[in-house]
Structures are given as structure tokens and as C-alpha cells.
Design an enzyme around this catalytic site. Sequence first.
Site, PDB file in Angstrom:
ATOM      1  N   GLU A 126     -12.264  64.229 -89.385  1.00 29.04           N
ATOM      2  CA  GLU A 126     -10.993  63.812 -88.798  1.00 29.04           C
ATOM      3  C   GLU A 126     -11.109  63.869 -87.283  1.00 29.04           C
ATOM      4  O   GLU A 126     -11.467  64.916 -86.715  1.00 29.04           O
ATOM      5  CB  GLU A 126      -9.855  64.727 -89.255  1.00 29.04           C
ATOM      6  CG  GLU A 126      -9.508  64.608 -90.724  1.00 29.04           C
ATOM      7  CD  GLU A 126      -8.264  65.411 -91.079  1.00 29.04           C
ATOM      8  OE1 GLU A 126      -7.536  64.967 -91.980  1.00 29.04           O
ATOM      9  OE2 GLU A 126      -8.019  66.467 -90.472  1.00 29.04           O
ATOM     10  N   CYS A 127     -10.820  62.755 -86.622  1.00 27.70           N
ATOM     11  CA  CYS A 127     -10.794  62.655 -85.170  1.00 27.70           C
ATOM     12  C   CYS A 127     -12.097  63.188 -84.565  1.00 27.70           C
ATOM     13  O   CYS A 127     -13.119  62.533 -84.649  1.00 27.70           O
ATOM     14  CB  CYS A 127      -9.565  63.360 -84.604  1.00 27.70           C
ATOM     15  SG  CYS A 127      -9.130  62.826 -82.924  1.00 27.70           S
TER      16      CYS A 127
END
Length: 437
Positions: A327-328
Site C-alpha cells: 500500500e502506497c
Amino acid sequence: MNTPGLVISAPASGTGKTTLMLGLLRAFAQQGKTVQPFKSGPDYIDPAFHRAASGRASVNLDSWAMSRGMIASQISAAANADLVLAEGSMGLFDGVAVTGETGNGASADISELTGWPVVLVIDVSGQAQSAAAVAKGFASYNPNVKLAGVVLNRVASPRHDALTRVGMEAMGIEVLGSLPRVKSIEMPERHLGLVQAQEQAGLDAILDDAAKFVSEHVDMERVLAAAQPCKPITGPAPRLTPPGQRIALAQDDAFSFVYPHLVAAWRAAGAEILPFSPLADQAPDDSADICWLPGGYPELHAGKIASAQNFRAGLQAFAMTRPVHGECGGYMAMGEALIDKDGTRHQMAGLLGLVTSYAKRKMHLGYRQAELTHPLPGFATRSQLRGHEFHYSTILDQPDTPLACVRDANGAEVPETGSVRGFASGTFFHLITEATS
């Protein structure tokens, strides 16, 4: 849930609500009270400080992403506490234009839903009686949001304090405290917000100073008396299926942004969490059936990540047979390369072809609605997810198959679709929950 609570909010960001929140948490804890902190909105940084100040894990409450049932489930964390303090985000009524699961993401939604009154922190620098007009406007904007009172911040002198109180008294607004201008307890910031709690040298001393400062200038007994029990909130809580039975979870200064409710839901469903540190050149546990790389600050540690040969080799071997999801920041670390703010290119894990750059900063901020076009561990194709994106990286290359159709809170498509290649997948948004509406 009979524990009385308050929402700590403000007319705008940067007015001092975090200082007041941390000071109250630590001061009440020093009095022997068990205080449960919450954070309105999709924030990672503030909850870590809340935990340090109170000794209890802080929990996110988000009216845009979370259903009533999920919010009720989150609030149950306060069942054995003496007091609830929920810190708002931005201004009290600030949210997105289109309503989500329960509201538009404003802190006022949490106050209205729970019945917790609002303590409004007002920066009165450059004004006196006029601050009462601001307070009166906030008190009357939504009759379902009760204003407990105000705390005046950045008060210049006793005369300034007296003049400001005259205006508040004329408007029938209770003043719960008056904080003079002080620099010593302000905390350093970086581009995603406050520096993380675990990176703060002498954090306990800072929190003790904040508690002393707040205790000396805020009527703690009146604050306590203003708190009200939570109203009944009903509705089914969505079931968050763990992505695996044994989850290798990256956890260090570069990979720390994972919502506590996700990990708690995974554990409640019987999953085992196996933490490891890429910055310490650790590979994911080979007994795990999935590896999860949260977001954080990989751009500040890009050189160290690039030189972590054991981590990279272990991650690459893991991804040959089992899912790896990022994530990210975790997604960026799974990519081909990350270019730091100085323009230096750092080799990443290469599980995906993603190339990102901080040399050309551009803020990407907001809620995200995603419809999966490929399955994600724990979610089938076509699942509707709700999350949040906040980063300053620029995509230079994103060549792999898109993972999802991603839209902002207004329904407009965004180019940060995420990627999938073999067992590797990643998104720029941080998952909050599966949508129910």
C-alpha cells in the site's frame, strides 16, 4: 457504551488541537484515569502520539468510509475506559462534497452520531471579541452538534484573554481554558504531517510538558463534566476477511502505516501476524502465506531499502509462490525504482514495474473508491473497497495490469489504479474497509 466522551476540534487545521489533545490525554492519565483516544478521519500519525500520551491504542473513526455498524464496533474499544477523547481532523465541518457510508468524513459527523460534545480550539491571535463570532457560528451551524465550550489558543496577554472572554460571554459560549503562546511543546513536521511518534527523541518529556501546560491553563474538571455518553449506534459491522492465515507484516520506520482496525480484525478472525523489518534487512517469514507491505516513508530510507539485499531476495522468492501486497509506500518499494527528492534513483524490489519520483513533488490526497478488476488477498474480483490516498510521489511508469478502477470521493476516475503482476499487487490507496453502500 456509557463512557462519556468529547470531540476535540477546531475551525481549521493548525490551530492547536493536537497540542490540547495530547496534553489532556497525558494529564488525565497522570490523574489515574483511563482515557480512550480516537481519531476522526484516515490518519496514521496522530494515533501513535495518542497511544504514547494515554497508554492505549488510538482508533480511527471515519464517517465517509465506515458504516454505522463499523463505527459502533470501533467505539467498543472504550468499553472499560473512564473517558473518551476523539481528535478531529481539519476544521469541524470540513469533509468531502459527496456523502459516503455514514457522512462526508467531517469530524462533526462523529459528534452528531455519538452525541459527544465538541471542545473547539480557537486560535485567537490577531483578534479578541471577534473570536466569539467564530465560536457562535460553529455553535449554531448544525443544531445536532453540541458545543461544550472553547479553549482559546495563542493568547498574547492577560488583557487579550480578558477581551476575548468578554466576547464569548456575550455570545453565551463557555471558555474552558486559555493557552498562552508557547513554542517549547510544538512538534517537528514533515511532508505527511508530524514526525512519527517512534522517531521523536524525548517524547515522554514533551508529553509531560504538554500535560503540565494544559493542566495549568485549562479547567480540567469542567472539561470532564462536559463529556457525554455515546448515543446508541446500530448496524451490522462489515466482516474484514484476513488476506491469509499467517501474515508477514513489514513494520519499521519506513513501513508503519497500517490501520489498527485491520490488524485487529485479522487477529480476531484467527490470523497470525508475523512482523519483520525491511530496514533491518529482514526477509518475510517463509512460513507466512502472504506478505503485506504497509505505507510509510520509504522515500526517506530509499538508500537503505535499496541496499537491503536479504530483504529484496527474500521478498522476490516469496512472491514466486505466494501473494505480496503493498500500500502506497509499500507499493513503491515493490516497484522497479524510487527516485528521491535529490533526483537519485534507487533500485527497489522489482516485483512490479512501477517507477515513482519525489524529485517532482505533487500532492495526491483524498478518499478512494475502488472496484477490483483482479482479486486481492481477502477480496474477490468486483469487490468494492473504500480507502484513502496521501502522498507526494509522481508516477513515471506504471506498466503492469491495473488492479482496480479507482475513483475519488466525487466519483471521478484517478490514474492511481494500482498494479498486479503474478502474485504481486499494490495500490496507492490505503484500505479502510469494504463498501456496504
